[in-house]
Design an enzyme around this catalytic site. Structure first.
Site, PDB file in Angstrom:
ATOM      1  N   LYS A 141      36.376  44.060  39.795  1.00 47.20           N
ATOM      2  CA  LYS A 141      35.135  43.296  39.589  1.00 47.20           C
ATOM      3  C   LYS A 141      33.937  44.191  39.886  1.00 47.20           C
ATOM      4  CE  LYS A 141      32.385  39.579  41.674  1.00 47.20           C
ATOM      5  NZ  LYS A 141      32.300  38.598  42.777  1.00 47.20           N
ATOM      6  N   LYS A 160      21.378  31.724  43.155  1.00 50.18           N
ATOM      7  CA  LYS A 160      21.478  31.818  44.609  1.00 50.18           C
ATOM      8  C   LYS A 160      20.096  31.573  45.213  1.00 50.18           C
ATOM      9  CE  LYS A 160      25.218  35.256  44.567  1.00 50.18           C
ATOM     10  NZ  LYS A 160      26.265  34.488  45.264  1.00 50.18           N
ATOM     11  N   GLU A 166      31.408  33.908  38.942  1.00 46.97           N
ATOM     12  CA  GLU A 166      31.485  34.718  37.724  1.00 46.97           C
ATOM     13  C   GLU A 166      32.530  35.822  37.797  1.00 46.97           C
ATOM     14  OE1 GLU A 166      29.975  37.351  40.422  1.00 46.97           O
ATOM     15  OE2 GLU A 166      29.275  35.301  40.137  1.00 46.97           O
ATOM     16  N   ARG A 203      35.603  35.987  38.819  1.00 51.96           N
ATOM     17  CA  ARG A 203      36.952  35.654  38.352  1.00 51.96           C
ATOM     18  C   ARG A 203      37.022  35.600  36.833  1.00 51.96           C
ATOM     19  NH1 ARG A 203      36.664  30.242  41.723  1.00 51.96           N
ATOM     20  NH2 ARG A 203      35.531  31.790  42.949  1.00 51.96           N
TER      21      ARG A 203
END
Length: 510
Positions: free
Chosen positions: A257, A269, A342, A344
């Site tokens: 990732k 966020k 995001e 995953r």
């Protein structure tokens, strides 16, 4: 790439006079102190009661006339581990640098003859390098020579210099990629760093950055990247790293990732939680770091294939949103639960590609590596979380990684994938095949770092390769959200390079 080089000596007496400008004496000072230093320590203790209790520099008739006393504290308690050695070495290294020492000699003593301390001298060296590492931006602006002044480290012991430096080279790559700010390490520049790192090495680097190709082959990844496409320097890429061994018997396949900045996307966020999100690429960084160590060691029988999804999760009019249903590379229809989950999505497409290729390689093992969930940091603290599928459990992959982490100072803890995790991401209607996440923070969600493993297995098509299938594929999800940054300080903390040392110790060092 500059970091302190290593020279190994069988004894203190084997070092030449004037060869080093200081000595670091590291160990449990409640045990027997080596004869070469016992008198100097005793004299220092008469003058200062702190000697042997905390790291200190004292004058002594040793190399360079300077002795740094670096106590580890007790090492025999049930909960002590080799990180005590790394911590003491790091504290000593900072004193050495501040004192102007550029070539210290490291002497480790008083370490119990136990398996958990079998690599104590190596861990001490890496602890020194961790403490002395300076960020890439600082080195580029101020110069490596002015910041990283320690040039060489002598070590008394029986060690492989090539191995020590190969691991540190990988850890340095991982720190650079993970810790660097989001513009300096935007996707194209992340890829460029990888190309430069592996130039003239046995690792082949392929950068996939054509938008149409990415949209066709990595649809979940491109959903995450959608709002970044309008800014050329933020556009995504997949960096593929391949090392082919001359006589391969085993293959490690990694999905990393590489979220170079995570705004949360449409589920933005808030409350100050965006700061530090340039470190959300730590998984891809750790994978690249491990491949760097592979490139240095050049194993004869181990293939390594890695795909790094390097993406910016931006905010914009074209941002993907919750409730969208996106068909993954695997053909699985994914309903988006939260755009801040995001990573995953990126991993699922990468894993699907690796799954398709796995049959082309001997004894494939798949891993996803990511700073994935706050829950992993909450549940595991500073430890890497390992979550295996059924075939990985049968092959005891997580147990082997756990053992290596304990010995090499890069510790992990094992979690298990359960039926509740699969139930959590089940489809609620016939419109989709799986749900990417709930819409709450992972840290307040039960099994918040385990259920993403179930999603990855389904979305990547790996659930069709369990122990009950004709072609089982071992797969371990590796969550470094708690272990990737010192002290859990994602804005200011130094990257740890997890899990480079753990994997290197497990697969590259016999």
């Amino acid at each position: 790439m500059s970091f302190p080089k290593v020279r190994v000596f069988e004894s203190y007496a084997a070092t030449a006079s004037g060869e080093f400008d200081g000595v670091i004496l590291l160990g449990d000072f409640q045990s027997d102190i080596p004869d070469d230093f016992a008198e100097f320590v005793a004299q220092a203790q008469q003058l200062d009661a702190r000697v042997g209790q905390q790291p200190l520099l004292t004058p002594a008739d040793v190399s360079g006339g300077r002795l740094i006393i670096a106590p580890t504290g007790p090492l025999t308690r049930d909960y002590d581990d080799v990180r005590n050695v790394a911590d003491a070495a790091g504290a000593a290294a900072r004193i050495a640098q501040q004192a102007g020492i550029v070539k210290p000699l490291l002497v480790v003593f008083g370490v119990p003859n136990e398996a958990r301390y079998g690599q104590a001298e190596a861990v001490a060296y890496w602890g020194i390098c961790q403490a002395l590492y300076e960020p890439l931006e600082a080195r580029e602006h101020l110069g490596e020579e002015s910041l990283e002044t320690v040039q060489e480290i002598g070590i008394v012991g029986t060690l492989d210099e090539t191995w020590l430096e190969a691991v540190e080279a990988g850890k340095r790559v991982a720190r650079d990629l993970a810790g660097t700010e989001p513009e300096r390490m935007a996707p194209p520049r992340f890829a460029e760093y990888c190309q430069q790192t592996f130039a003239h090495s046995p690792v082949r680097v392929t950068v996939i950055d054509d938008v149409q190709q990415l949209q066709h082959e990595y649809p979940l990844l491109m959903a995450v990247a959608r709002a970044s496409l309008g800014v050329e320097r933020h556009q995504p890429c997949v960096v593929r790293l391949e090392y082919k061994a001359p006589a391969a018997e085993q293959t490690l396949m990694f999905a990393g990732k590489g979220i170079v900045y995570d705004t949360g996307g449409a589920d933005v966020k808030t409350g100050g939680h965006m700061a530090g999100m340039s470190r959300d690429k730590g998984g891809a960084a750790g994978v690249a770091g491990f491949v760097k160590t592979v490139a240095e060691m050049r194993p004869e029988t181990l293939n390594v294939v890695a795909e790094l999804g390097v993406v910016r999760n931006s905010i914009g009019a074209d941002a993907f949103v919750a409730d969208e249903i996106i068909t993954a590379h695997s053909g699985v229809r994914v309903r988006i639960g939260n755009t801040d989950a995001e990573g995953r999505l990126v991993l699922a497409d990468l894993l699907s590609h690796l799954r398709e290729e796995a049959s082309n390689y001997p004894r494939p093992q798949l891993f996803s590596v990511a700073t994935l969930t706050g829950h992993a940091a909450l549940a595991k603290g500073p430890y890497t979380a390992l979550i295996p599928n059924g075939p990985a459990r049968v092959n005891e992959l997580t147990e082997k990684l756990w053992e290596a982490g304990e010995v090499y100072g890069d510790p992990t803890e094992i979690s298990w994938s359960r039926r509740e995790d699969y139930d959590f991401v089940r489809p609620r209607t016939k419109s989709d095949d799986t749900l990417s996440s709930n819409n709450g923070p992972s840290a307040t969600t039960r099994r918040g770092h385990q259920f993403p493993m179930a999603f990855l297995a389904i979305a990547a098509g790996l659930d069709k390769h369990g122990t009950d299938s004709q072609h089982p594929l071992p797969f371990v999800h590796v969550d470094i959200a708690g272990s990737g940054i010192e002290g859990g300080d994602w804005q200011h903390g130094k990257p740890t390079a997890a899990p480079v040392t753990c994997f290197a110790g497990c697969y590259l060092h016999q």
